[in-house]
Design a protein around this motif. Sequence first.
Motif, PDB file in Angstrom:
ATOM      1  N   VAL A   1     -38.124  59.397   4.876  1.00  0.00           N
ATOM      2  CA  VAL A   1     -37.708  59.201   6.276  1.00  0.00           C
ATOM      3  C   VAL A   1     -37.101  57.809   6.439  1.00  0.00           C
ATOM      4  CG1 VAL A   1     -38.523  59.013   8.660  1.00  0.00           C
ATOM      5  CG2 VAL A   1     -39.346  60.869   7.206  1.00  0.00           C
ATOM      6  N   ILE A   2     -37.704  56.805   5.828  1.00  0.00           N
ATOM      7  CA  ILE A   2     -37.183  55.435   5.914  1.00  0.00           C
ATOM      8  C   ILE A   2     -35.806  55.352   5.256  1.00  0.00           C
ATOM      9  CG2 ILE A   2     -37.549  53.071   5.097  1.00  0.00           C
ATOM     10  CD1 ILE A   2     -40.563  53.580   5.522  1.00  0.00           C
TER      11      ILE A   2
ATOM     12  N   THR B   1     -27.561  50.880   7.354  1.00  0.00           N
ATOM     13  CA  THR B   1     -26.862  50.068   6.350  1.00  0.00           C
ATOM     14  C   THR B   1     -26.151  50.972   5.347  1.00  0.00           C
ATOM     15  OG1 THR B   1     -28.868  49.936   5.025  1.00  0.00           O
ATOM     16  CG2 THR B   1     -28.424  48.089   6.509  1.00  0.00           C
ATOM     17  N   PRO B   2     -25.000  51.532   5.726  1.00  0.00           N
ATOM     18  CA  PRO B   2     -24.299  52.451   4.822  1.00  0.00           C
ATOM     19  C   PRO B   2     -23.741  51.767   3.574  1.00  0.00           C
ATOM     20  CG  PRO B   2     -22.978  52.043   6.777  1.00  0.00           C
ATOM     21  CD  PRO B   2     -24.313  51.395   7.008  1.00  0.00           C
ATOM     22  N   GLN B   3     -23.694  50.440   3.545  1.00  0.00           N
ATOM     23  CA  GLN B   3     -23.191  49.730   2.365  1.00  0.00           C
ATOM     24  C   GLN B   3     -24.109  49.950   1.161  1.00  0.00           C
ATOM     25  OE1 GLN B   3     -24.048  48.154   5.218  1.00  0.00           O
ATOM     26  NE2 GLN B   3     -22.069  47.723   6.166  1.00  0.00           N
ATOM     27  N   GLN B   4     -25.378  50.214   1.388  1.00  0.00           N
ATOM     28  CA  GLN B   4     -26.357  50.401   0.322  1.00  0.00           C
ATOM     29  C   GLN B   4     -26.607  51.882   0.038  1.00  0.00           C
ATOM     30  OE1 GLN B   4     -27.454  47.725  -1.260  1.00  0.00           O
ATOM     31  NE2 GLN B   4     -26.260  46.465   0.120  1.00  0.00           N
ATOM     32  N   ARG B   5     -25.628  52.736   0.336  1.00  0.00           N
ATOM     33  CA  ARG B   5     -25.822  54.177   0.253  1.00  0.00           C
ATOM     34  C   ARG B   5     -26.193  54.671  -1.138  1.00  0.00           C
ATOM     35  NH1 ARG B   5     -20.665  53.075   0.003  1.00  0.00           N
ATOM     36  NH2 ARG B   5     -19.342  54.102  -1.525  1.00  0.00           N
ATOM     37  N   VAL B   6     -25.640  54.066  -2.194  1.00  0.00           N
ATOM     38  CA  VAL B   6     -25.929  54.536  -3.549  1.00  0.00           C
ATOM     39  C   VAL B   6     -27.406  54.321  -3.880  1.00  0.00           C
ATOM     40  CG1 VAL B   6     -25.400  54.213  -5.989  1.00  0.00           C
ATOM     41  CG2 VAL B   6     -23.559  54.184  -4.306  1.00  0.00           C
ATOM     42  N   PHE B   7     -27.936  53.166  -3.535  1.00  0.00           N
ATOM     43  CA  PHE B   7     -29.349  52.877  -3.791  1.00  0.00           C
ATOM     44  C   PHE B   7     -30.248  53.857  -3.053  1.00  0.00           C
ATOM     45  CE2 PHE B   7     -33.261  50.633  -2.508  1.00  0.00           C
ATOM     46  CZ  PHE B   7     -33.819  50.442  -3.766  1.00  0.00           C
ATOM     47  N   TYR B   8     -29.983  54.056  -1.753  1.00  0.00           N
ATOM     48  CA  TYR B   8     -30.815  54.968  -0.972  1.00  0.00           C
ATOM     49  C   TYR B   8     -30.649  56.406  -1.440  1.00  0.00           C
ATOM     50  CZ  TYR B   8     -31.268  50.939   2.083  1.00  0.00           C
ATOM     51  OH  TYR B   8     -31.507  49.691   2.576  1.00  0.00           O
TER      52      TYR B   8
END
Length: 170
Positions: A70-71, A79-86
């Motif tokens: 959920v987080i 923060t869509p810039q960190q999309r690959v990590f998430y």
Amino acid sequence: MSTEQHQTAPAVRETRGRWRRWRRARPFTAAVLIALGGAEMLATLRAPLGVLLHIGPQGLAAYLVPTILVICGVLLITTPQQRVFYAVISLVLGLVSWLTSNLGGFLVGMLLALIGGALAFAWTPDKDHPPTGAATKPASDEDEDEHEDAADTVLLPGMQSPDPSPVDRG
């Protein structure tokens, strides 16, 4: 139609346009799927069923995995810039949920998290339209001509760019 309806129509269109631009500037659908997958897993943990599994000390992992999902969904929106990590975290936790969270929320939550993680990983920002609020310089006719000429020329390594003026070799 009354004049009041005519006055509110442009405001509604402008609001919808801003919402659409904001939503397209981030992996919105992926984030919603990931968050829904985590929420579904949490809901199945609280269900009054006799088939619930609790692995580990007091079933901590059973609550931790969907909470982190959920987080991750919320963080994808903010923060869509960190999309690959998430996306990678969501994919891994979606698979881990099979073992920790009642077979991944009886498959539904796991599939939502995996599909959302794949969509987040594949999402790229729109390069044609700058983000809202970014200043853009209008291109002049001369700039367009220079860009068209540069696009027609292909240079291989070791080659020099051609001289734009014709050369008389006579």
